[in-house]
Motif scaffolding. Sequence first.
Motif, PDB file in Angstrom:
ATOM      1  N   PRO A   1       8.235  -4.291   0.515  1.00 59.77           N
ATOM      2  CA  PRO A   1       7.089  -3.500   0.049  1.00 59.77           C
ATOM      3  C   PRO A   1       6.945  -3.443  -1.472  1.00 59.77           C
ATOM      4  CG  PRO A   1       8.303  -2.289   1.727  1.00 59.77           C
ATOM      5  CD  PRO A   1       9.102  -3.513   1.400  1.00 59.77           C
ATOM      6  N   GLN A   2       8.074  -3.441  -2.205  1.00 60.15           N
ATOM      7  CA  GLN A   2       7.965  -3.407  -3.665  1.00 60.15           C
ATOM      8  C   GLN A   2       7.159  -4.598  -4.175  1.00 60.15           C
ATOM      9  OE1 GLN A   2      10.760  -3.240  -1.893  1.00 60.15           O
ATOM     10  NE2 GLN A   2      12.295  -1.945  -2.825  1.00 60.15           N
TER      11      GLN A   2
ATOM     12  N   THR B   1       5.061  -6.635  -2.236  1.00 56.07           N
ATOM     13  CA  THR B   1       3.701  -6.691  -1.691  1.00 56.07           C
ATOM     14  C   THR B   1       2.774  -5.707  -2.396  1.00 56.07           C
ATOM     15  OG1 THR B   1       4.188  -5.103   0.094  1.00 56.07           O
ATOM     16  CG2 THR B   1       4.530  -7.450   0.560  1.00 56.07           C
ATOM     17  N   ARG B   2       3.299  -4.542  -2.744  1.00 54.96           N
ATOM     18  CA  ARG B   2       2.462  -3.559  -3.450  1.00 54.96           C
ATOM     19  C   ARG B   2       2.048  -4.090  -4.829  1.00 54.96           C
ATOM     20  NH1 ARG B   2       3.177   2.094  -1.827  1.00 54.96           N
ATOM     21  NH2 ARG B   2       3.285   2.617  -4.018  1.00 54.96           N
ATOM     22  N   ARG B   3       2.980  -4.759  -5.505  1.00 58.37           N
ATOM     23  CA  ARG B   3       2.640  -5.363  -6.809  1.00 58.37           C
ATOM     24  C   ARG B   3       1.649  -6.501  -6.624  1.00 58.37           C
ATOM     25  NH1 ARG B   3       7.275  -5.933 -11.138  1.00 58.37           N
ATOM     26  NH2 ARG B   3       5.389  -6.183 -12.343  1.00 58.37           N
TER      27      ARG B   3
ATOM     28  N   ALA C   1       3.145  -0.453   2.476  1.00 59.68           N
ATOM     29  CA  ALA C   1       3.238  -1.818   1.947  1.00 59.68           C
ATOM     30  C   ALA C   1       1.890  -2.341   1.461  1.00 59.68           C
ATOM     31  CB  ALA C   1       3.802  -2.749   3.016  1.00 59.68           C
TER      32      ALA C   1
ATOM     33  N   ARG D   1      -0.497  -0.500  -0.011  1.00 65.31           N
ATOM     34  CA  ARG D   1      -1.028   0.264  -1.127  1.00 65.31           C
ATOM     35  C   ARG D   1      -0.720  -0.415  -2.463  1.00 65.31           C
ATOM     36  NH1 ARG D   1       1.802   5.142  -1.031  1.00 65.31           N
ATOM     37  NH2 ARG D   1       0.914   5.376   1.026  1.00 65.31           N
ATOM     38  N   PRO D   2      -1.743  -0.799  -3.226  1.00 67.40           N
ATOM     39  CA  PRO D   2      -1.496  -1.455  -4.529  1.00 67.40           C
ATOM     40  C   PRO D   2      -0.739  -0.531  -5.479  1.00 67.40           C
ATOM     41  CG  PRO D   2      -3.806  -1.657  -3.895  1.00 67.40           C
ATOM     42  CD  PRO D   2      -3.166  -0.677  -2.941  1.00 67.40           C
ATOM     43  N   ASP D   3       0.242  -1.098  -6.167  1.00 65.64           N
ATOM     44  CA  ASP D   3       1.030  -0.345  -7.135  1.00 65.64           C
ATOM     45  C   ASP D   3       1.611  -1.340  -8.133  1.00 65.64           C
ATOM     46  OD1 ASP D   3       2.819   1.166  -8.591  1.00 65.64           O
ATOM     47  OD2 ASP D   3       3.871   1.981  -6.858  1.00 65.64           O
TER      48      ASP D   3
ATOM     49  N   ILE E   1       6.987   0.343  -6.553  1.00 62.54           N
ATOM     50  CA  ILE E   1       7.099   1.660  -5.906  1.00 62.54           C
ATOM     51  C   ILE E   1       7.156   2.667  -7.048  1.00 62.54           C
ATOM     52  CG2 ILE E   1       8.511   3.185  -4.493  1.00 62.54           C
ATOM     53  CD1 ILE E   1       9.452   0.778  -2.952  1.00 62.54           C
TER      54      ILE E   1
END
Length: 140
Positions: A82-83, A85-87, A131, A133-135, A139
Amino acid sequence: MADEAILTALRDAHDVEVLDALRGFVEDAKTVATTISAAMMTFVGVVFSISLAAVQMAAVLRWTELVDLRFAEIRGCSADTPQVTRRQFAGFDDPTLLAPENQREPLTRHHELLTRAMERVFPDPVDRAFALRPDRQGIG
């Protein structure tokens, strides 16, 4: 001038041990300076080579190929992280807004591919929403 005076005084005092120690220090300093200089030149050469390769690659690849290269490899290696995919989702924002209309298709396609990968990898809706959510920090 001051260095010469020191050397003359040491020579006159016949302090050979100090003179030898100073010569050794100078030789060591020369060796260190030469080694550092060579290492810096090697580093500059490597950076230049990498930059040149990137420029040559960009000149050969078209926009679609560059987008495919960037997003497909990362998606393939880290769809379950997720770290990352969010990026990646955050990485679609600016290019999609700033790219001319004729360059948006590959961005939209990879966004959809990443979304589908998240549906497969994260069957739980809560995990999948996290996963997806754009960030920009991963995280944050």
